[in-house]
Design a protein around this motif. Structure first.
Motif, short mmCIF file in Angstrom:
data_model
loop_
_atom_site.label_atom_id
_atom_site.label_comp_id
_atom_site.label_asym_id
_atom_site.label_seq_id
_atom_site.Cartn_x
_atom_site.Cartn_y
_atom_site.Cartn_z
N UNK A 60 -1.83 17.36 -2.03
CA UNK A 60 -2.65 18.49 -2.46
C UNK A 60 -1.80 19.52 -3.21
N UNK A 61 -0.60 19.77 -2.70
CA UNK A 61 0.31 20.71 -3.35
C UNK A 61 0.67 20.23 -4.75
N UNK A 62 0.94 18.93 -4.89
CA UNK A 62 1.27 18.37 -6.19
C UNK A 62 0.11 18.43 -7.16
N UNK A 63 -1.10 18.18 -6.66
CA UNK A 63 -2.29 18.25 -7.52
C UNK A 63 -2.52 19.68 -8.01
N UNK A 64 -2.37 20.65 -7.10
CA UNK A 64 -2.57 22.04 -7.49
C UNK A 64 -1.46 22.54 -8.40
N UNK A 65 -0.27 21.97 -8.27
CA UNK A 65 0.85 22.34 -9.13
C UNK A 65 0.85 21.56 -10.44
N UNK A 66 -0.01 20.53 -10.51
CA UNK A 66 -0.04 19.62 -11.66
C UNK A 66 1.35 19.01 -11.90
N UNK A 67 1.96 18.63 -10.78
CA UNK A 67 3.28 18.01 -10.82
C UNK A 67 3.12 16.51 -10.59
N UNK A 68 3.23 15.69 -11.63
CA UNK A 68 2.99 14.25 -11.48
C UNK A 68 3.98 13.57 -10.54
N UNK A 69 5.20 14.10 -10.46
CA UNK A 69 6.21 13.47 -9.61
C UNK A 69 5.87 13.63 -8.13
N UNK A 70 5.34 14.78 -7.75
CA UNK A 70 4.91 14.98 -6.37
C UNK A 70 3.63 14.20 -6.06
N UNK A 71 2.77 14.06 -7.07
CA UNK A 71 1.51 13.33 -6.87
C UNK A 71 1.76 11.86 -6.60
N UNK A 72 2.64 11.24 -7.39
CA UNK A 72 2.88 9.80 -7.26
C UNK A 72 3.46 9.45 -5.89
#
Length: 251
Positions: free
Chosen positions: A178-190
């Motif tokens: 969720x943090x990665x999605x809200x940050x729009x950080x693809x590395x955290x999302x993957x």
């Protein structure tokens, strides 16, 4: 959105800390029995490596505005170092040497990673390189319990897959995803998307084989009970002639 992102990061930190501390029951068992038994030290080395790279990724000159990632990853480095040290201390000699060698290799990889990103890369290229490396080793961290999951399927017992560790992996993956999605950080999302999936898989295995753990313990307890009965029977057999001999001597 910023408040929601910050809240997810705080929850991710809290659950991440719980995740790092979850194996404490395992290591208390190792210290108490002075043996690593069938536990593997490799997942802790992989986690240590991943935490080191995450700490570097969270630094302001690599990935701005990721202080929460930096904090929990730095704490993870300290905790995982402690686990690796305990494992090296109580593992058999051959296994201990193996873990020491892998730890040295992990240190070389971290130093090489830091040197390349600091002196050879700049700006977005540095973040891209660090993010890709972070994803690779984060995936390895989340995938490291696969060997334990295979052991669970093979033995149909969750004795060597602690429930708190599985639950924490799932929750940690959810919050950081969720943090990665809200940050729009693809590395955290993957990385955390995969981590969430593996966490769900572990919980499913626990639901399937969790009851077998108590059954296994009962079987072991029954075996010891039978051994005690056999010893009691043997003692009675050896004592009977002695009683008859005493009786005849009195007569």
């Amino acid at each position: 959105m910023d408040i929601l992102r910050f809240s997810c990061g705080i929850l991710g930190n809290a659950v991440g800390l719980f995740l790092f501390l979850a194996p404490m029951t395992t290591f208390k068992r190792i210290v108490r029995r002075r043996s690593t038994e069938q536990f593997s030290g490799i997942p802790y080395i992989v986690t240590l490596l991943s935490c080191s790279l995450s700490t570097w990724y969270g630094l302001p000159f690599v990935s701005p505005d990721n202080l929460l990632v930096l904090i929990i990853s730095g704490i993870g480095v300290v905790i995982e170092l402690t686990y690796v040290w305990i494992f090296i201390t109580y593992a058999p000699k051959k296994e201990s040497q193996k873990i020491m060698g892998l730890s040295g290799l992990a240190l070389i990889l971290v130093l090489t990673f830091a040197f390349v990103s600091l002196f050879a890369l700049h700006g977005k290229t540095r973040k891209l390189f660090c993010g890709i490396m972070l994803d690779i080793f984060s995936i390895l961290t989340y995938a490291s319990p696969l060997s334990v999951m295979m052991l669970v399927i093979k033995t149909k017992s969750v004795e060597f897959m602690p429930f708190l560790l599985s639950l924490s992996s799932f929750l940690c993956g959810i919050f950081w995803l969720a943090y990665g999605l809200l940050s729009q950080d693809p590395f955290l999302i993957v990385s955390n998307g995969l981590g969430t999936g593996l966490g769900i898989a572990q919980l499913i295995l626990y639901a399937m084989y969790g009851k077998n753990q108590s059954q296994t313990k009962n079987e072991v307890r029954d075996e010891f009970g039978e051994m005690d009965l056999e010893k009691t029977g043997q003692n009675e057999e050896t004592e009977l002639p002695r009683s008859s001999f005493t009786a005849s001597s009195k007569n």
